[in-house]
Design a protein around this motif. Structure first.
Motif, PDB file in Angstrom:
ATOM      1  N   GLY A   1      -5.594  21.434  -7.539  1.00  0.00           N
ATOM      2  CA  GLY A   1      -5.375  22.752  -6.951  1.00  0.00           C
ATOM      3  C   GLY A   1      -4.683  22.669  -5.607  1.00  0.00           C
ATOM      4  N   ARG A   2      -4.889  23.706  -4.814  1.00  0.00           N
ATOM      5  CA  ARG A   2      -4.145  23.829  -3.554  1.00  0.00           C
ATOM      6  C   ARG A   2      -4.416  22.708  -2.567  1.00  0.00           C
ATOM      7  NH1 ARG A   2      -5.481  29.663  -1.587  1.00  0.00           N
ATOM      8  NH2 ARG A   2      -5.006  28.719   0.404  1.00  0.00           N
ATOM      9  N   ARG A   3      -5.579  22.101  -2.637  1.00  0.00           N
ATOM     10  CA  ARG A   3      -5.909  21.077  -1.648  1.00  0.00           C
ATOM     11  C   ARG A   3      -5.781  19.668  -2.200  1.00  0.00           C
ATOM     12  NH1 ARG A   3      -7.000  23.508   2.993  1.00  0.00           N
ATOM     13  NH2 ARG A   3      -6.691  21.460   3.867  1.00  0.00           N
ATOM     14  N   MET A   4      -5.100  19.541  -3.327  1.00  0.00           N
ATOM     15  CA  MET A   4      -5.019  18.179  -3.869  1.00  0.00           C
ATOM     16  C   MET A   4      -4.255  17.257  -2.924  1.00  0.00           C
ATOM     17  SD  MET A   4      -2.456  17.836  -7.122  1.00  0.00           S
ATOM     18  CE  MET A   4      -2.545  16.073  -7.323  1.00  0.00           C
ATOM     19  N   CYS A   5      -4.452  15.957  -3.108  1.00  0.00           N
ATOM     20  CA  CYS A   5      -3.901  14.974  -2.176  1.00  0.00           C
ATOM     21  C   CYS A   5      -2.383  15.119  -2.029  1.00  0.00           C
ATOM     22  CB  CYS A   5      -4.218  13.572  -2.695  1.00  0.00           C
ATOM     23  SG  CYS A   5      -3.438  12.285  -1.697  1.00  0.00           S
ATOM     24  N   PRO A   6      -1.908  15.350  -0.799  1.00  0.00           N
ATOM     25  CA  PRO A   6      -0.451  15.450  -0.614  1.00  0.00           C
ATOM     26  C   PRO A   6       0.208  14.069  -0.609  1.00  0.00           C
ATOM     27  CG  PRO A   6      -1.576  15.792   1.476  1.00  0.00           C
ATOM     28  CD  PRO A   6      -2.647  15.620   0.438  1.00  0.00           C
ATOM     29  N   GLY A   7      -0.598  13.015  -0.483  1.00  0.00           N
ATOM     30  CA  GLY A   7      -0.041  11.655  -0.397  1.00  0.00           C
ATOM     31  C   GLY A   7      -0.051  10.927  -1.728  1.00  0.00           C
ATOM     32  N   MET A   8      -0.207  11.680  -2.834  1.00  0.00           N
ATOM     33  CA  MET A   8      -0.353  11.018  -4.134  1.00  0.00           C
ATOM     34  C   MET A   8       0.834  10.094  -4.454  1.00  0.00           C
ATOM     35  SD  MET A   8      -0.948  12.662  -7.879  1.00  0.00           S
ATOM     36  CE  MET A   8       0.718  13.020  -8.314  1.00  0.00           C
ATOM     37  N   HIS A   9       2.045  10.586  -4.279  1.00  0.00           N
ATOM     38  CA  HIS A   9       3.207   9.751  -4.637  1.00  0.00           C
ATOM     39  C   HIS A   9       3.279   8.514  -3.755  1.00  0.00           C
ATOM     40  CE1 HIS A   9       4.588  12.652  -7.452  1.00  0.00           C
ATOM     41  NE2 HIS A   9       4.552  13.597  -6.555  1.00  0.00           N
ATOM     42  N   MET A  10       2.984   8.729  -2.482  1.00  0.00           N
ATOM     43  CA  MET A  10       3.011   7.598  -1.571  1.00  0.00           C
ATOM     44  C   MET A  10       1.914   6.599  -1.929  1.00  0.00           C
ATOM     45  SD  MET A  10       2.781   7.674   2.520  1.00  0.00           S
ATOM     46  CE  MET A  10       4.064   8.859   2.779  1.00  0.00           C
ATOM     47  N   GLY A  11       0.724   7.125  -2.204  1.00  0.00           N
ATOM     48  CA  GLY A  11      -0.403   6.257  -2.561  1.00  0.00           C
ATOM     49  C   GLY A  11      -0.102   5.464  -3.818  1.00  0.00           C
ATOM     50  N   LEU A  12       0.418   6.140  -4.833  1.00  0.00           N
ATOM     51  CA  LEU A  12       0.708   5.436  -6.086  1.00  0.00           C
ATOM     52  C   LEU A  12       1.821   4.403  -5.890  1.00  0.00           C
ATOM     53  CD1 LEU A  12       0.409   8.253  -8.772  1.00  0.00           C
ATOM     54  CD2 LEU A  12      -1.066   6.246  -8.502  1.00  0.00           C
ATOM     55  N   ALA A  13       2.801   4.755  -5.059  1.00  0.00           N
ATOM     56  CA  ALA A  13       3.897   3.803  -4.821  1.00  0.00           C
ATOM     57  C   ALA A  13       3.338   2.522  -4.199  1.00  0.00           C
ATOM     58  CB  ALA A  13       4.952   4.426  -3.922  1.00  0.00           C
ATOM     59  N   ILE A  14       2.427   2.667  -3.255  1.00  0.00           N
ATOM     60  CA  ILE A  14       1.831   1.488  -2.596  1.00  0.00           C
ATOM     61  C   ILE A  14       1.030   0.671  -3.616  1.00  0.00           C
ATOM     62  CG2 ILE A  14       0.138   0.713  -0.870  1.00  0.00           C
ATOM     63  CD1 ILE A  14       0.847   3.251   0.772  1.00  0.00           C
ATOM     64  N   VAL A  15       0.203   1.381  -4.380  1.00  0.00           N
ATOM     65  CA  VAL A  15      -0.702   0.688  -5.310  1.00  0.00           C
ATOM     66  C   VAL A  15       0.109  -0.031  -6.405  1.00  0.00           C
ATOM     67  CG1 VAL A  15      -2.502   1.046  -7.055  1.00  0.00           C
ATOM     68  CG2 VAL A  15      -2.652   2.225  -4.863  1.00  0.00           C
ATOM     69  N   HIS A  16       1.074   0.661  -7.001  1.00  0.00           N
ATOM     70  CA  HIS A  16       1.838   0.047  -8.096  1.00  0.00           C
ATOM     71  C   HIS A  16       2.634  -1.170  -7.622  1.00  0.00           C
ATOM     72  CE1 HIS A  16       1.737   4.102 -10.439  1.00  0.00           C
ATOM     73  NE2 HIS A  16       0.706   3.337 -10.735  1.00  0.00           N
ATOM     74  N   LEU A  17       3.314  -1.003  -6.495  1.00  0.00           N
ATOM     75  CA  LEU A  17       4.160  -2.110  -6.030  1.00  0.00           C
ATOM     76  C   LEU A  17       3.322  -3.338  -5.674  1.00  0.00           C
ATOM     77  CD1 LEU A  17       7.127  -2.854  -5.308  1.00  0.00           C
ATOM     78  CD2 LEU A  17       6.507  -2.387  -2.937  1.00  0.00           C
ATOM     79  N   THR A  18       2.214  -3.094  -4.988  1.00  0.00           N
ATOM     80  CA  THR A  18       1.373  -4.222  -4.564  1.00  0.00           C
ATOM     81  C   THR A  18       0.768  -4.916  -5.772  1.00  0.00           C
ATOM     82  OG1 THR A  18       0.820  -2.934  -2.615  1.00  0.00           O
ATOM     83  CG2 THR A  18      -0.516  -4.872  -3.020  1.00  0.00           C
ATOM     84  N   LEU A  19       0.216  -4.121  -6.663  1.00  0.00           N
ATOM     85  CA  LEU A  19      -0.428  -4.719  -7.831  1.00  0.00           C
ATOM     86  C   LEU A  19       0.595  -5.496  -8.661  1.00  0.00           C
ATOM     87  CD1 LEU A  19      -3.040  -4.926  -9.518  1.00  0.00           C
ATOM     88  CD2 LEU A  19      -2.197  -2.983 -10.846  1.00  0.00           C
ATOM     89  N   ALA A  20       1.764  -4.910  -8.869  1.00  0.00           N
ATOM     90  CA  ALA A  20       2.785  -5.576  -9.680  1.00  0.00           C
ATOM     91  C   ALA A  20       3.109  -6.941  -9.084  1.00  0.00           C
ATOM     92  CB  ALA A  20       4.039  -4.705  -9.755  1.00  0.00           C
ATOM     93  N   ASN A  21       3.217  -7.014  -7.766  1.00  0.00           N
ATOM     94  CA  ASN A  21       3.554  -8.303  -7.153  1.00  0.00           C
ATOM     95  C   ASN A  21       2.400  -9.290  -7.184  1.00  0.00           C
ATOM     96  OD1 ASN A  21       6.400  -8.568  -6.068  1.00  0.00           O
ATOM     97  ND2 ASN A  21       5.840  -6.451  -5.538  1.00  0.00           N
ATOM     98  N   LEU A  22       1.180  -8.784  -7.031  1.00  0.00           N
ATOM     99  CA  LEU A  22       0.024  -9.697  -7.114  1.00  0.00           C
ATOM    100  C   LEU A  22      -0.042 -10.325  -8.504  1.00  0.00           C
ATOM    101  CD1 LEU A  22      -2.782  -7.573  -5.341  1.00  0.00           C
ATOM    102  CD2 LEU A  22      -1.710  -9.667  -4.456  1.00  0.00           C
ATOM    103  N   LEU A  23       0.256  -9.518  -9.525  1.00  0.00           N
ATOM    104  CA  LEU A  23       0.140 -10.022 -10.906  1.00  0.00           C
ATOM    105  C   LEU A  23       1.342 -10.857 -11.305  1.00  0.00           C
ATOM    106  CD1 LEU A  23      -1.377  -6.983 -12.847  1.00  0.00           C
ATOM    107  CD2 LEU A  23      -2.523  -8.762 -11.532  1.00  0.00           C
TER     108      LEU A  23
END
Ligand code: HEM
Length: 341
Positions: A279-301
């Protein structure tokens, strides 16, 4: 605040344009993992992920700088944080985020906030206390959650070696051994890795409770909720609900997201799973958060094979949590890394 953040910090062009910062910081972590691998020492992922996410959020939100110079802006941010962090006794900011002493080159969120405070252009009177609260809010909201997501994902993968192998095979096949680093273009071709992240956030959402206050009478699940009532939405329970997820709702099975498209809850309207709220208060940083998580995890693996420290087995890995607004793993995740590329 929300509008300021969305316009200046979280719009997708900006998230995209900050890819080099994410890549630089992830490379630094990979170098640290390599070092611990070379020295045959366990690598503390919990510390490293907090530091990584914090540094990235700092660099993205408050400056575009280098280590060399301590500029006025850097110390201004540091001053605000030092004051605010007194509330968070166990959290030593400067240890985790050495990048705060930096040169400042572009208009950032702090600039915008201070300018708005000084020129009185916002609809309500913004004070220094508001600015402090917003700065701290951004760090906590962005750093803690992304770090928790990464630590839980690695924990689940360690406990589920078949999923670990499958995710590693995917990234290694897409990127090839010679390239040496996964970039964000490669990440687009990693559906299984993204499913792994979703499955982790379903079972262990970094923010397990959403908080709302009703502003008028409403009926929820047959109960009448009067105005001004604080309502907690249990994200953790929704993620494990058998009626939604089936009899294996407690199992870690990323494949379920390859079968069912629950794509990142982009508009905040898919309530089967709400790790970013809704809804209206959902996380505004979702894309940024996912970008950090995906890139880091991909490199760790991609870069490393992961094993337990000497004397420990996978089943010894605990899933204990520290209860709080963000649900962290209680005991640090320390693993042995063996270099692959
Ligand atoms: C995996 C990473 C992340 C997760 C799981 C996450 C999750 C959440 C959740 C559940 C909320 C509450 C939403 C609601 O009440 O509906 C929230 C709010 C918020 N998040 Fe995130 N977040 C993440 C990353 C980030 C990042 C990287 C930033 C920015 C640097 C950020 C900034 C914020 C802010 C400012 C709010 C408050 C919004 C408001 O009060 O309106 N988050 N986040």
């Amino acid at each position: 605040m929300r509008k300021t953040c969305i316009v200046h910090l979280f719009n997708s062009n900006r998230v995209q344009s900050l890819a080099p910062i994410r890549a630089q910081e992830v490379r630094k972590v990979m170098e640290k993992v390599s070092k611990s691998s070379f020295e045959s020492k366990p690598f503390n992922l919990s510390d490293a992920m907090i530091s990584l996410a914090g540094t990235i959020v700092c660099r993205m939100a408050f400056h575009k700088g280098s280590y060399e110079e301590v500029g006025e802006e850097g110390s201004r941010v540091q001053g605000l944080i030092n004051e605010t962090q007194a509330m968070f006794t166990s959290f030593f900011f400067s240890n985790h985020f050495p990048l705060l002493g930096v040169k400042h080159e572009h208009d950032d969120v702090l600039d915008v906030l201070v300018r708005t405070m000084n020129d009185g252009s916002s609809r309500f009177r913004l004070t220094v206390d508001h600015v402090k609260a917003i700065v701290m809010n951004l760090f906590i909201a962005g750093t803690d959650t992304a770090a928790a997501a990464l630590v839980w994902t690695m924990t689940y993968l360690m406990k589920n070696p078949t999923a670990m192998e499958k995710a590693q095979e995917e990234v290694r096949q897409v990127v090839g051994r010679d390239k040496g680093f996964v970039d964000e273009q490669d990440v687009k071709q990693l559906p299984y890795l993204k499913a792994v992240v979703k499955e982790t956030m379903r079972l262990q959402p970094p923010a397990p409770l959403l908080i709302r206050e009703s502003n008028e009478d409403c009926i929820l699940g047959g109960y009448t909720i009067p105005p001004k009532t604080v309502v907690h939405v249990n994200v953790y329970a929704i993620g494990r609900d058998r009626e939604i997820w089936g009899d294996d709702s407690e199992e870690f099975r990323p494949e379920r997201f390859m079968e069912k498209s629950v794509d990142d809850n982009k508009k905040g309207l898919d309530f089967d799973m709400v790790p970013f709220g809704g809804g209206r208060r959902m996380c505004p940083g979702m894309h940024m958060g996912l970008a950090i998580v995906h890139l880091t995890l991909a490199n760790l693996l991609y870069g490393f094979d992961w094993g337990m420290p000497v004397g420990m087995e996978r089943q010894d890995l605990d899933m204990e949590v520290i209860l709080g607004l963000t649900m962290h793993k209680k005991n640090a995740l320390c693993l042995m890394a063996r270099k692959y590329v």
